[in-house]
Design an enzyme around this catalytic site. Sequence first.
Site, PDB file in Angstrom:
ATOM      1  N   GLU A  37       0.843  -1.200   0.000  1.00  0.00           N
ATOM      2  CA  GLU A  37       0.000   0.000   0.000  1.00  0.00           C
ATOM      3  C   GLU A  37       0.879   1.252   0.000  1.00  0.00           C
ATOM      4  O   GLU A  37       2.067   1.181   0.327  1.00  0.00           O
ATOM      5  CB  GLU A  37      -0.918  -0.019   1.226  1.00  0.00           C
ATOM      6  CG  GLU A  37      -1.797  -1.267   1.200  1.00  0.00           C
ATOM      7  CD  GLU A  37      -2.995  -1.198   2.123  1.00  0.00           C
ATOM      8  OE1 GLU A  37      -3.044  -0.295   2.987  1.00  0.00           O
ATOM      9  OE2 GLU A  37      -3.891  -2.049   1.954  1.00  0.00           O
ATOM     10  N   GLU A  65       9.430  -7.858  -2.930  1.00  0.00           N
ATOM     11  CA  GLU A  65       9.411  -9.177  -2.278  1.00  0.00           C
ATOM     12  C   GLU A  65      10.234  -9.179  -0.985  1.00  0.00           C
ATOM     13  O   GLU A  65      10.912 -10.148  -0.673  1.00  0.00           O
ATOM     14  CB  GLU A  65       9.924 -10.255  -3.232  1.00  0.00           C
ATOM     15  CG  GLU A  65       8.898 -10.693  -4.221  1.00  0.00           C
ATOM     16  CD  GLU A  65       7.663 -11.301  -3.576  1.00  0.00           C
ATOM     17  OE1 GLU A  65       7.723 -11.635  -2.381  1.00  0.00           O
ATOM     18  OE2 GLU A  65       6.640 -11.398  -4.251  1.00  0.00           O
TER      19      GLU A  65
HETATM   20  P1  TGC Z   1       4.733 -12.573  11.271  1.00  0.00           P
HETATM   21  O1  TGC Z   1       4.255 -12.636  12.691  1.00  0.00           O
HETATM   22  O2  TGC Z   1       6.156 -12.810  11.000  1.00  0.00           O
HETATM   23  O3  TGC Z   1       3.903 -13.622  10.391  1.00  0.00           O
HETATM   24  C1  TGC Z   1       2.501 -13.764  10.457  1.00  0.00           C
HETATM   25  C2  TGC Z   1       2.207 -15.238  10.174  1.00  0.00           C
HETATM   26  O4  TGC Z   1       2.698 -15.597   8.878  1.00  0.00           O
HETATM   27  C3  TGC Z   1       3.714 -16.621   8.978  1.00  0.00           C
HETATM   28  N1  TGC Z   1       4.778 -16.253   8.020  1.00  0.00           N
HETATM   29  C4  TGC Z   1       4.989 -16.889   6.871  1.00  0.00           C
HETATM   30  N2  TGC Z   1       4.421 -17.958   6.328  1.00  0.00           N
HETATM   31  C5  TGC Z   1       4.878 -18.367   5.123  1.00  0.00           C
HETATM   32  N3  TGC Z   1       5.849 -17.728   4.456  1.00  0.00           N
HETATM   33  C6  TGC Z   1       6.434 -16.642   4.957  1.00  0.00           C
HETATM   34  N4  TGC Z   1       7.394 -16.009   4.255  1.00  0.00           N
HETATM   35  C7  TGC Z   1       6.016 -16.179   6.227  1.00  0.00           C
HETATM   36  N5  TGC Z   1       6.393 -15.138   7.007  1.00  0.00           N
HETATM   37  C8  TGC Z   1       5.624 -15.217   8.110  1.00  0.00           C
HETATM   38  C9  TGC Z   1       4.183 -16.564  10.410  1.00  0.00           C
HETATM   39  O5  TGC Z   1       4.690 -17.814  10.813  1.00  0.00           O
HETATM   40  C10 TGC Z   1       2.922 -16.182  11.131  1.00  0.00           C
HETATM   41  O6  TGC Z   1       2.102 -17.324  11.231  1.00  0.00           O
HETATM   42  P2  TGC Z   1       1.208 -17.586  12.542  1.00  0.00           P
HETATM   43  O7  TGC Z   1       0.518 -18.870  12.268  1.00  0.00           O
HETATM   44  O8  TGC Z   1       2.174 -17.648  13.693  1.00  0.00           O
HETATM   45  O9  TGC Z   1       0.276 -16.403  12.633  1.00  0.00           O
HETATM   46  O10 TGC Z   1       4.227 -11.203  10.675  1.00  0.00           O
HETATM   47  P3  TGC Z   1       4.812  -9.757  10.839  1.00  0.00           P
HETATM   48  O11 TGC Z   1       3.663  -8.803  10.751  1.00  0.00           O
HETATM   49  O12 TGC Z   1       5.721  -9.696  12.044  1.00  0.00           O
HETATM   50  O13 TGC Z   1       5.648  -9.539   9.495  1.00  0.00           O
HETATM   51  C11 TGC Z   1       6.867 -10.047   9.336  1.00  0.00           C
HETATM   52  C12 TGC Z   1       7.541  -9.546   8.024  1.00  0.00           C
HETATM   53  C13 TGC Z   1       8.128  -8.172   8.180  1.00  0.00           C
HETATM   54  C14 TGC Z   1       8.641 -10.559   7.767  1.00  0.00           C
HETATM   55  C15 TGC Z   1       6.535  -9.545   6.838  1.00  0.00           C
HETATM   56  O14 TGC Z   1       5.573  -8.572   7.022  1.00  0.00           O
HETATM   57  C16 TGC Z   1       7.218  -9.331   5.517  1.00  0.00           C
HETATM   58  O15 TGC Z   1       7.679 -10.294   4.896  1.00  0.00           O
HETATM   59  N6  TGC Z   1       7.293  -8.059   4.977  1.00  0.00           N
HETATM   60  C17 TGC Z   1       7.793  -7.776   3.646  1.00  0.00           C
HETATM   61  C18 TGC Z   1       6.607  -7.568   2.725  1.00  0.00           C
HETATM   62  C19 TGC Z   1       6.891  -8.014   1.321  1.00  0.00           C
HETATM   63  O16 TGC Z   1       7.795  -8.749   1.033  1.00  0.00           O
HETATM   64  N7  TGC Z   1       6.026  -7.593   0.402  1.00  0.00           N
HETATM   65  C20 TGC Z   1       6.089  -8.062  -0.943  1.00  0.00           C
HETATM   66  C21 TGC Z   1       4.846  -7.656  -1.713  1.00  0.00           C
HETATM   67  S1  TGC Z   1       4.592  -8.552  -3.210  1.00  0.00           S
HETATM   68  C22 TGC Z   1       5.836  -8.049  -4.208  1.00  0.00           C
HETATM   69  O17 TGC Z   1       6.717  -7.335  -3.890  1.00  0.00           O
HETATM   70  C23 TGC Z   1       5.765  -8.597  -5.568  1.00  0.00           C
HETATM   71  S2  TGC Z   1       7.059  -8.189  -6.595  1.00  0.00           S
HETATM   72  C24 TGC Z   1       6.607  -9.196  -7.829  1.00  0.00           C
HETATM   73  C25 TGC Z   1       7.442  -9.227  -8.981  1.00  0.00           C
HETATM   74  O18 TGC Z   1       7.262  -8.365  -9.868  1.00  0.00           O
HETATM   75  O19 TGC Z   1       8.290 -10.180  -9.092  1.00  0.00           O
HETATM   76  P1  FAD Z   2       9.084   0.772   2.916  1.00  0.00           P
HETATM   77  O1  FAD Z   2       8.426  -0.403   3.546  1.00  0.00           O
HETATM   78  O2  FAD Z   2       8.506   2.102   3.189  1.00  0.00           O
HETATM   79  O3  FAD Z   2      10.624   0.767   3.348  1.00  0.00           O
HETATM   80  C1  FAD Z   2      11.453   1.928   3.231  1.00  0.00           C
HETATM   81  C2  FAD Z   2      12.854   1.607   3.762  1.00  0.00           C
HETATM   82  O4  FAD Z   2      12.772   1.271   5.157  1.00  0.00           O
HETATM   83  C3  FAD Z   2      13.516   0.402   3.079  1.00  0.00           C
HETATM   84  O5  FAD Z   2      14.879   0.686   2.877  1.00  0.00           O
HETATM   85  C4  FAD Z   2      13.356  -0.716   4.087  1.00  0.00           C
HETATM   86  O6  FAD Z   2      14.368  -1.714   3.986  1.00  0.00           O
HETATM   87  C5  FAD Z   2      13.482   0.061   5.388  1.00  0.00           C
HETATM   88  N1  FAD Z   2      12.860  -0.635   6.511  1.00  0.00           N
HETATM   89  C6  FAD Z   2      11.615  -1.158   6.547  1.00  0.00           C
HETATM   90  N2  FAD Z   2      11.384  -1.728   7.754  1.00  0.00           N
HETATM   91  C7  FAD Z   2      12.508  -1.548   8.491  1.00  0.00           C
HETATM   92  C8  FAD Z   2      12.893  -1.900   9.812  1.00  0.00           C
HETATM   93  N3  FAD Z   2      12.069  -2.571  10.618  1.00  0.00           N
HETATM   94  N4  FAD Z   2      14.128  -1.555  10.227  1.00  0.00           N
HETATM   95  C9  FAD Z   2      14.989  -0.874   9.432  1.00  0.00           C
HETATM   96  N5  FAD Z   2      14.669  -0.521   8.150  1.00  0.00           N
HETATM   97  C10 FAD Z   2      13.450  -0.845   7.701  1.00  0.00           C
HETATM   98  N6  FAD Z   2       3.970  -5.175  -4.138  1.00  0.00           N
HETATM   99  C11 FAD Z   2       2.869  -5.963  -4.298  1.00  0.00           C
HETATM  100  O7  FAD Z   2       2.092  -6.154  -3.370  1.00  0.00           O
HETATM  101  N7  FAD Z   2       2.620  -6.559  -5.498  1.00  0.00           N
HETATM  102  C12 FAD Z   2       3.423  -6.394  -6.562  1.00  0.00           C
HETATM  103  O8  FAD Z   2       3.167  -6.959  -7.630  1.00  0.00           O
HETATM  104  C13 FAD Z   2       4.575  -5.560  -6.438  1.00  0.00           C
HETATM  105  N8  FAD Z   2       5.376  -5.311  -7.514  1.00  0.00           N
HETATM  106  C14 FAD Z   2       6.385  -4.390  -7.406  1.00  0.00           C
HETATM  107  C15 FAD Z   2       7.099  -4.010  -8.534  1.00  0.00           C
HETATM  108  C16 FAD Z   2       8.098  -3.047  -8.452  1.00  0.00           C
HETATM  109  C17 FAD Z   2       8.816  -2.608  -9.683  1.00  0.00           C
HETATM  110  C18 FAD Z   2       8.431  -2.492  -7.180  1.00  0.00           C
HETATM  111  C19 FAD Z   2       9.540  -1.481  -7.070  1.00  0.00           C
HETATM  112  C20 FAD Z   2       7.730  -2.859  -6.063  1.00  0.00           C
HETATM  113  C21 FAD Z   2       6.689  -3.794  -6.151  1.00  0.00           C
HETATM  114  N9  FAD Z   2       5.902  -4.137  -5.048  1.00  0.00           N
HETATM  115  C22 FAD Z   2       4.808  -4.958  -5.172  1.00  0.00           C
HETATM  116  C23 FAD Z   2       6.103  -3.434  -3.790  1.00  0.00           C
HETATM  117  C24 FAD Z   2       7.257  -3.967  -2.936  1.00  0.00           C
HETATM  118  O9  FAD Z   2       6.948  -5.189  -2.364  1.00  0.00           O
HETATM  119  C25 FAD Z   2       7.563  -2.918  -1.876  1.00  0.00           C
HETATM  120  O10 FAD Z   2       8.147  -1.822  -2.540  1.00  0.00           O
HETATM  121  C26 FAD Z   2       8.477  -3.424  -0.787  1.00  0.00           C
HETATM  122  O11 FAD Z   2       7.833  -4.408  -0.011  1.00  0.00           O
HETATM  123  C27 FAD Z   2       8.967  -2.297   0.132  1.00  0.00           C
HETATM  124  O12 FAD Z   2       7.912  -1.484   0.537  1.00  0.00           O
HETATM  125  P2  FAD Z   2       8.027   0.124   0.366  1.00  0.00           P
HETATM  126  O13 FAD Z   2       8.465   0.399  -1.014  1.00  0.00           O
HETATM  127  O14 FAD Z   2       6.751   0.706   0.814  1.00  0.00           O
HETATM  128  O15 FAD Z   2       9.198   0.546   1.341  1.00  0.00           O
END
Ligand code: TGC
Ligand code: FAD
Length: 388
Positions: A138, A368
Site C-alpha cells: 500500500e 518481495e
Molecule cells: P509474522 O508474525 O512474522 O507472520 C505472520 C504469520 O505468517 C507466517 N509467516 C509466513 N508464512 C509463510 N511464508 C512466509 N514467508 C512467512 N512469514 C511469516 C508466520 O509464521 C505467522 O504465522 P502464525 O501462524 O504464527 O500467525 O508477521 P509480521 O507482521 O511480524 O511480518 C513479518 C515480516 C516483516 C517478515 C513480513 O511482514 C514481511 O515479509 N514483509 C515484507 C513484505 C513483502 O515482502 N512484500 C512483498 C509484496 S509482493 C511483491 O513485492 C511482488 S514483486 C513481484 C514481482 O514483480 O516479481
Molecule cells: P518501505 O516499507 O517504506 O521501506 C522503506 C525503507 O525502510 C527500506 O529501505 C526498508 O528496507 C526500510 N525498513 C523497513 N522496515 C525496516 C525496519 N524494521 N528496520 C529498518 N529498516 C526498515 N507489491 C505488491 O504487493 N505486489 C506487486 O506486484 C509488487 N510489484 C512491485 C514491482 C516493483 C517494480 C516495485 C519497485 C515494487 C513492487 N511491489 C509490489 C512493492 C514492494 O513489495 C515494496 O516496494 C516493498 O515491499 C517495500 O515497501 P516500500 O516500497 O513501501 O518501502
Amino acid sequence: MAPETNAPDFMGLAGLLTEDERQVQAAVARFVDERVLPIIADCFEHERFPRELVPEMAALGLFGPTFHDYGCAGLSNVAYGLIMMELERGDSGLRSFASVQSGLVMHPVHTYGSAEQKQRWLPALAKADAIGCFGLTEPDGGSDPGTMKTHARRAGGDWILNGAKMWITNGTVADVAVVWARTDDGVRGFLVERGTPGYTARDIQHKFSLRASVTSELFFEDCRVPEESRLPLAEGLGAPLSCLTQARYGIAWGAIGAAQACYREALAFAQQRVLFGQTLVKKQVVQQRLAEMLRRISTAQLLAWQLGRLKDAGTLHHTQVSLAKWNNVRMALDVARDARDLLGAGGISVECCPIRHALNLESVITYEGTETIHQLIVGRQITGEDAF
Ligand code: TGC
Ligand code: FAD
C-alpha cells in the site's frame, strides 16, 4: 574435466540436474536467446512490456509449471527455478511477469481457492487467457503489510472493498487481481475481476527500473464483490506471506540469470579490449574482478539448487528462502554494477546489458521484501528476537 567458465557453470550445476530439468532449461534458454534478447533493450528504452511474448511463454508451459493439475506441467521446483533463471537472463521484467502469474496468483488460487475458483481461473491463467496481479503493498508502506489499510466489510452476502494498493506488477493488464484486505476477522484475500464497478487501475510512469514491466496502482472505492470471490481457505496474514515465499524462491534463482548475462558481457569485452598494449584480461585486477564475479555466481547457483531440493522434499523453511533471496539479489546487483564499470563509458548504453540489469535489480532488491527485511527475518530466526 575443466570447469565451464563462460555460461558460467563453474561448479557443475548442470551435472546436478535431471535430464528433464536440463531439457526445460534448454527450451527456455532458446526462447530467451531467439525471442527476448533481440527486442528487450528497445522495450526497456521505450518503457514497453513485450506482451506479445506472453502467449509463447504460455505455450512453453511457463505458468504454474509445478502444479500437476489444471493443464500444468508438473515440473520439479528445480526446473521452475531454472525457468526463472533463464527468463531473468533476458530481463527481470519477464521473470517478474512469470513470478506474479505463477507464484502470486496461481499459487493462492490453488492453495486457498474453492473448487469453482480453481476451475474457473487456473486453466485460464496457465494458458495466459487470463492475466493476474497481486495487491498487497500500500502507499503508506510495503514492508509492514500487517498494518494494511485496505478493508472489506460484509454487506449481506457480499463484501465492500475500500482502499488502495501501490507498486503492483501487471496491475493494468490483469484480468483478475488477488487483493488482500483487512476484515473484522483478520486479513482475507479476494479475487477482483477487471471491470468490477469501484475497481480501477492506473500505471505508474517515469520508472528508471523494470521499464519492460507494467507497474500500477489499484483503487477500490465501494467495490462490491460476492462472497464467492473470497479465497475461502486464506485466513490471516500468513496466507499472503506464504505467497511471497513462492515468489522469493523464484527470485533467488532469477537473479543468477541477470548476473550471468552481465558477467558474460564483461568477460567478452575484457577479452577484446586492448589498453596499455594488452587485452584487459591480462591485467591482474581485471582477472580478480572476473574471478570475484564467478565466485559469487557459483555460490549463488549452489544455494539456489539446495533451496530447490529442500522445496522438492517439502522441508523448505521460509527463512531459508529469505537468506537466499538476500544473498543472490545482492550478488547480482554487485556483479551488474561491476560489469557496468568494466565496460567503461560504453557500459552506460542500453546496448550493453549490465546497466539495464543493474537498474532492474534496484527493484528486485526492494520488492518481495527489501534486503533489510530479509536480514531481519534471518536475524529473528537466529535470536528469537523480533527487531522489525
Ligand atoms: P509474522 O508474525 O512474522 O507472520 C505472520 C504469520 O505468517 C507466517 N509467516 C509466513 N508464512 C509463510 N511464508 C512466509 N514467508 C512467512 N512469514 C511469516 C508466520 O509464521 C505467522 O504465522 P502464525 O501462524 O504464527 O500467525 O508477521 P509480521 O507482521 O511480524 O511480518 C513479518 C515480516 C516483516 C517478515 C513480513 O511482514 C514481511 O515479509 N514483509 C515484507 C513484505 C513483502 O515482502 N512484500 C512483498 C509484496 S509482493 C511483491 O513485492 C511482488 S514483486 C513481484 C514481482 O514483480 O516479481
Ligand atoms: P518501505 O516499507 O517504506 O521501506 C522503506 C525503507 O525502510 C527500506 O529501505 C526498508 O528496507 C526500510 N525498513 C523497513 N522496515 C525496516 C525496519 N524494521 N528496520 C529498518 N529498516 C526498515 N507489491 C505488491 O504487493 N505486489 C506487486 O506486484 C509488487 N510489484 C512491485 C514491482 C516493483 C517494480 C516495485 C519497485 C515494487 C513492487 N511491489 C509490489 C512493492 C514492494 O513489495 C515494496 O516496494 C516493498 O515491499 C517495500 O515497501 P516500500 O516500497 O513501501 O518501502
